[in-house]
Design a protein around this motif. Sequence first.
Motif, mmCIF file in Angstrom:
data_model
loop_
_atom_site.group_PDB
_atom_site.id
_atom_site.type_symbol
_atom_site.label_atom_id
_atom_site.label_comp_id
_atom_site.label_asym_id
_atom_site.label_seq_id
_atom_site.Cartn_x
_atom_site.Cartn_y
_atom_site.Cartn_z
ATOM 1 N N GLY A 69 -31.719 -12.011 -29.006
ATOM 2 C CA GLY A 69 -32.160 -13.224 -28.320
ATOM 3 C C GLY A 69 -31.066 -14.268 -28.285
ATOM 4 O O GLY A 69 -30.035 -14.155 -28.952
ATOM 5 N N PHE A 70 -31.289 -15.302 -27.499
ATOM 6 C CA PHE A 70 -30.306 -16.375 -27.367
ATOM 7 C C PHE A 70 -30.134 -17.122 -28.687
ATOM 8 O O PHE A 70 -31.077 -17.286 -29.455
ATOM 9 C CB PHE A 70 -30.729 -17.368 -26.276
ATOM 10 C CG PHE A 70 -30.611 -16.818 -24.893
ATOM 11 C CD1 PHE A 70 -29.382 -16.462 -24.361
ATOM 12 C CD2 PHE A 70 -31.740 -16.650 -24.104
ATOM 13 C CE1 PHE A 70 -29.272 -15.953 -23.080
ATOM 14 C CE2 PHE A 70 -31.640 -16.142 -22.822
ATOM 15 C CZ PHE A 70 -30.392 -15.794 -22.305
ATOM 16 N N GLN A 72 -29.326 -20.670 -30.466
ATOM 17 C CA GLN A 72 -29.274 -22.114 -30.289
ATOM 18 C C GLN A 72 -28.825 -22.763 -31.600
ATOM 19 O O GLN A 72 -28.999 -22.200 -32.674
ATOM 20 C CB GLN A 72 -30.660 -22.663 -29.909
ATOM 21 C CG GLN A 72 -31.172 -22.195 -28.557
ATOM 22 C CD GLN A 72 -32.503 -22.827 -28.216
ATOM 23 O OE1 GLN A 72 -33.338 -23.066 -29.099
ATOM 24 N NE2 GLN A 72 -32.715 -23.109 -26.953
ATOM 25 N N LYS A 77 -28.428 -24.931 -26.782
ATOM 26 C CA LYS A 77 -27.606 -23.751 -26.588
ATOM 27 C C LYS A 77 -26.211 -23.983 -27.154
ATOM 28 O O LYS A 77 -25.608 -25.021 -26.924
ATOM 29 C CB LYS A 77 -27.505 -23.410 -25.099
ATOM 30 C CG LYS A 77 -26.699 -22.137 -24.819
ATOM 31 C CD LYS A 77 -26.655 -21.823 -23.338
ATOM 32 C CE LYS A 77 -25.838 -20.568 -23.079
ATOM 33 N NZ LYS A 77 -25.760 -20.234 -21.637
ATOM 34 N N PRO A 119 -35.318 -15.457 -29.871
ATOM 35 C CA PRO A 119 -34.348 -16.566 -29.856
ATOM 36 C C PRO A 119 -34.152 -17.123 -31.266
ATOM 37 O O PRO A 119 -35.108 -17.248 -32.030
ATOM 38 C CB PRO A 119 -35.001 -17.605 -28.940
ATOM 39 C CG PRO A 119 -35.972 -16.831 -28.112
ATOM 40 C CD PRO A 119 -36.468 -15.721 -28.982
#
Length: 250
Positions: A69-70, A72, A77, A119
Amino acid sequence: HIECSAMADELLWEGVKGRLSPEALEAPHTFDIHGGGIDLQFPHHENEIAQSCCANGTDRMANIWMHNGFLQVEGKKMSKSLGNFFTIHQLMHTEDFGGRKWPPEVLRLAMLMTHYREPIDFSVRRLEEAETLIRKHHRRVEEADVGSVDAVVEALSDDLSCTAVLKTLSELSGTPLAEALGLLGLEPKDAGEVGDDVQAAIKARLSAIADKNWTEADRIRDDLLAQGVQLKDGKDPETGERVTTWEVVR
């Protein structure tokens, strides 16, 4: 897309096929695990699969695909343009993030607290939570043996199920917990290794005190305390010189 297919085949097949087992040689131009961010799944990885399979006449490029997942940082971000881009080296050796250095085992656990496909919000609070959890685990290593490291292996085998791994760790103690922490790279340092590091820090702190650099002396003391090592200052009864001892307070 084509350069990734070319590099993968060169490094993960042509470069190693002379060292592979007979079983592995039965699946040429195919490797075990391919990973990357979820944003690369389409079109990049799909193009890699198509062109690699066509070029090599195979029915697959990799046996397992893993997409994370992304990432952060404090809810935003991570990017250099936002000034919130940090390397592992920075986190371990500078005070750029959260005003302090972070031990490697804390960074590992902070990442494990979220499943790799979800994420991940990397924050100071997450690192502090991970550090508190690490200290609790390290204390329970000294208790009676309970459970088996096999339960952790089973949890990892289920698509790296982080929730199950953390639950299992909380149910272990003694040698099984020490083995599990070692498997995950979360084991406490042995006394000798800790002692060498602490003595070097104490020497640097005493030097700072001699120079009346109180800011640096306090920084070293606080940095050690954050790692679970508490310093105690006293005086040699015969010489009157400052003497510093230490203890682990994880």
